[in-house]
Design an enzyme around this catalytic site. Structure first.
Site, short mmCIF file in Angstrom:
data_model
loop_
_atom_site.label_atom_id
_atom_site.label_comp_id
_atom_site.label_asym_id
_atom_site.label_seq_id
_atom_site.Cartn_x
_atom_site.Cartn_y
_atom_site.Cartn_z
N GLN A 56 -2.66 1.17 -6.41
CA GLN A 56 -1.60 1.02 -7.42
C GLN A 56 -2.16 0.83 -8.82
O GLN A 56 -1.40 0.77 -9.78
CB GLN A 56 -0.71 -0.18 -7.08
CG GLN A 56 0.13 -0.01 -5.85
CD GLN A 56 1.18 1.09 -5.99
OE1 GLN A 56 1.68 1.36 -7.07
NE2 GLN A 56 1.51 1.73 -4.88
N HIS A 101 -0.98 -4.43 1.08
CA HIS A 101 -0.35 -3.32 1.79
C HIS A 101 -0.88 -3.36 3.23
O HIS A 101 -2.03 -3.76 3.46
CB HIS A 101 -0.80 -2.03 1.10
CG HIS A 101 -0.14 -0.77 1.54
ND1 HIS A 101 -0.47 -0.13 2.72
CD2 HIS A 101 0.81 0.00 0.95
CE1 HIS A 101 0.25 0.98 2.82
NE2 HIS A 101 1.04 1.08 1.77
N LYS A 149 -1.03 9.16 -5.90
CA LYS A 149 -0.30 8.21 -6.75
C LYS A 149 -0.73 8.34 -8.21
O LYS A 149 -0.20 7.65 -9.07
CB LYS A 149 -0.52 6.78 -6.25
CG LYS A 149 0.16 6.54 -4.90
CD LYS A 149 -0.08 5.16 -4.34
CE LYS A 149 0.64 5.03 -2.99
NZ LYS A 149 0.32 3.79 -2.29
N ASP A 192 -8.66 -2.61 -3.30
CA ASP A 192 -7.70 -1.55 -3.03
C ASP A 192 -7.04 -1.22 -4.37
O ASP A 192 -6.19 -1.97 -4.86
CB ASP A 192 -6.67 -2.06 -2.00
CG ASP A 192 -5.49 -1.11 -1.83
OD1 ASP A 192 -5.40 -0.12 -2.57
OD2 ASP A 192 -4.66 -1.38 -0.95
N CYS A 252 5.66 -1.52 3.11
CA CYS A 252 4.41 -1.69 3.86
C CYS A 252 3.74 -3.01 3.52
O CYS A 252 2.51 -3.10 3.44
CB CYS A 252 3.42 -0.55 3.63
SG CYS A 252 4.05 1.06 4.08
C1 PLP Z 1 -0.09 3.41 -1.17
C2 PLP Z 1 -0.99 2.27 -0.97
C3 PLP Z 1 -1.95 2.28 0.05
C4 PLP Z 1 -2.08 3.40 1.03
O1 PLP Z 1 -2.36 4.61 0.39
P1 PLP Z 1 -2.33 5.97 1.23
O2 PLP Z 1 -2.34 7.01 0.15
O3 PLP Z 1 -1.06 5.97 2.02
O4 PLP Z 1 -3.54 5.99 2.08
C5 PLP Z 1 -2.78 1.18 0.16
N1 PLP Z 1 -2.68 0.15 -0.68
C6 PLP Z 1 -1.77 0.10 -1.66
C7 PLP Z 1 -1.74 -1.08 -2.58
C8 PLP Z 1 -0.89 1.16 -1.83
O5 PLP Z 1 0.02 1.10 -2.80
#
Ligand code: PLP
Length: 404
Positions: free
Chosen positions: A201, A121, A224, A198, A362
């Site tokens: 997801q 992302h 999320k 990260d 993104c």
């Molecule tokens: C949504 C997402 C982000 C960013 O998350 P925010 O809540 O917008 O800060 C970063 N990495 C991944 C893989 C995402 O799906």
């Protein structure tokens, strides 16, 4: 097994109609819907205990502080962190990643290397590019294959004693591919590099065990995973959080302030400057309780059924191409239809009540790799149904007829 109708009744938004059709919400990768218990907990906080935390001796401030720390404890248990002070409240994944990238500015020297992947992302690319610009470090990128999987042999080759940090997502938001992070963490550690995962997801679908993974940092967002927007967590190993400088200066993060020298508060407060999203942090704890009451094993088994059903049904459509065909996948299907722009399909099926994401998600480098402007992404949650998937497939077929 899950009683899906009972679960759906927990989410008030799901029973509405959009453009005169029952809402089919397949944009869970962008944000999840919220169950009533989460909405109620947010209201209860403001009705009953709203006060600033860690400051007042008065009763409400104590209650709010206690509730906030209880939520931190819930997160600690949920991700199996060793200490509660390794759990930092943030505004989301983006904040968490920037906090770490900013901290590494004091560690990196020119010529050091930062390894990211092609599956990231933008929020796990841009902060590292900014860090490299600032420090003279070099960004190295793990490539992907045609199935959308990281090429691990290439990752192995990128690592050296110059590698200072490896940063990779647990699950790709654009394609749903699950990365072999345990292997990557161990491999990165063997050259002395730190690892940030990260997990944005991943946390809606699974329960990460940060001690078992042995990652140095794990960042995710509350919104999320059925929690409020503007909430998130950065897990960091104690030794790393002690090593990194504070990200923001302000109230709450200090021990003592004079104009000669300021000393910083202990963890976790060193990284929690200013008044946080108190209600949100507390309610994130409620969201985690809710997900655990549904049960991650149940969630995974059911979402896997949804993924298989969607993959099979969508494959009936002539001219469809699914991106991200690796074996190990979360409940995300990213696709395009020959000769039709994803945006056009998204707009038509929205008229039929179906919410999907269209665009680059993104993650422009992935789109560049496949030479496409974007995809249609349907991302499923445990409150979705096979009937909804059938409705989407019918709608996509209708859009295809209209557009060709
Ligand atoms: C949504 C997402 C982000 C960013 O998350 P925010 O809540 O917008 O800060 C970063 N990495 C991944 C893989 C995402 O799906």
């Amino acid at each position: 097994m899950l009683d899906i109708q009972k679960i759906r009744a927990d989410f008030p938004i799901l029973s509405q109609t959009v453009n005169g059709k029952p809402l089919v919400y397949f944009d869970n990768g962008a944000t999840s819907q919220k169950p009533q218990v989460v909405i109620d907990a947010e209201i209860k906080y403001y009705n009953e205990i709203n006060a600033n935390i860690h400051r007042g001796v008065h009763t409400l401030s104590q209650l709010a502080t206690d509730a906030y720390e209880v939520a931190r404890g819930k997160v600690k248990d949920h991700i199996n962190a060793k200490f509660a002070h390794e759990v930092l409240f943030t505004s989301g994944t983006t904040h968490g990643i920037n906090l770490v990238a900013n901290g590494f500015a004091s560690i990196l020297k020119p010529g050091d290397e930062v390894v990211v992947s092609s599956l990231e992302h933008h929020s796990n690319i841009v902060p590292w590019q900014m860090l490299c610009e600032k420090t003279g470090a070099v960004l190295k990128v793990i490539p992907i294959n045609d199935n959308g999987e990281l090429i691990i042999a290439e990752f192995d080759k990128l690592l050296s004693d110059k590698t200072k940090i490896v940063t990779v997502n647990h699950i790709s938001n654009a394609l749903g591919i699950i990365n072999p992070i345990k292997y990557m963490i161990d491999k990165a550690h063997s050259v002395g590099a730190a690892v940030l995962i990260d997990g944005a997801q991943a946390v809606p679908h699974l329960k990460p065990d940060v001690q078992e993974l042995d990652c140095d940092f794990y960042a995710f967002s509350g919104h999320k995973m059925c929690g409020p927007t503007g909430t998130g967590i950065l897990y960091g190993k104690e030794e790393w959080l002690n090593k990194l400088p504070p990200y923001q200066g302000g109230g709450e993060m200090i021990k003592e302030v004079t104009f000669e020298k300021t000393t910083y508060a202990d963890l976790p407060h060193k990284f929690e400057a200013g008044t946080p999203n108190i209600a949100g942090g507390i309610v994130l704890g409620t969201a985690i309780d809710y997900l655990n009451s549904v049960g991650f094993e149940n969630i995974q088994a059911y979402e896997h059924e949804l993924l298989e059903h969607a993959t099979k049904r969508l494959s009936e459509i002539e001219g469809i191409r699914i991106y991200g065909t690796g074996e190990n996948k979360a409940s995300v299907v990213s696709f395009n239809i020959d000769g039709i722009h994803p945006y056009d399909v998204g707009s038509i099926i929205d008229k039929l009540g179906i919410a999907v994401r269209t665009g680059h998600h993104c993650a422009q480098p992935i789109m560049n790799f496949f030479c496409i402007p974007g995809t249609i992404r349907a991302s499923f949650s445990f409150y979705n149904t096979k009937e909804e998937i059938d409705a989407m497939v019918d709608a996509v077929k209708k859009a295809q007829t209209m557009l060709s």
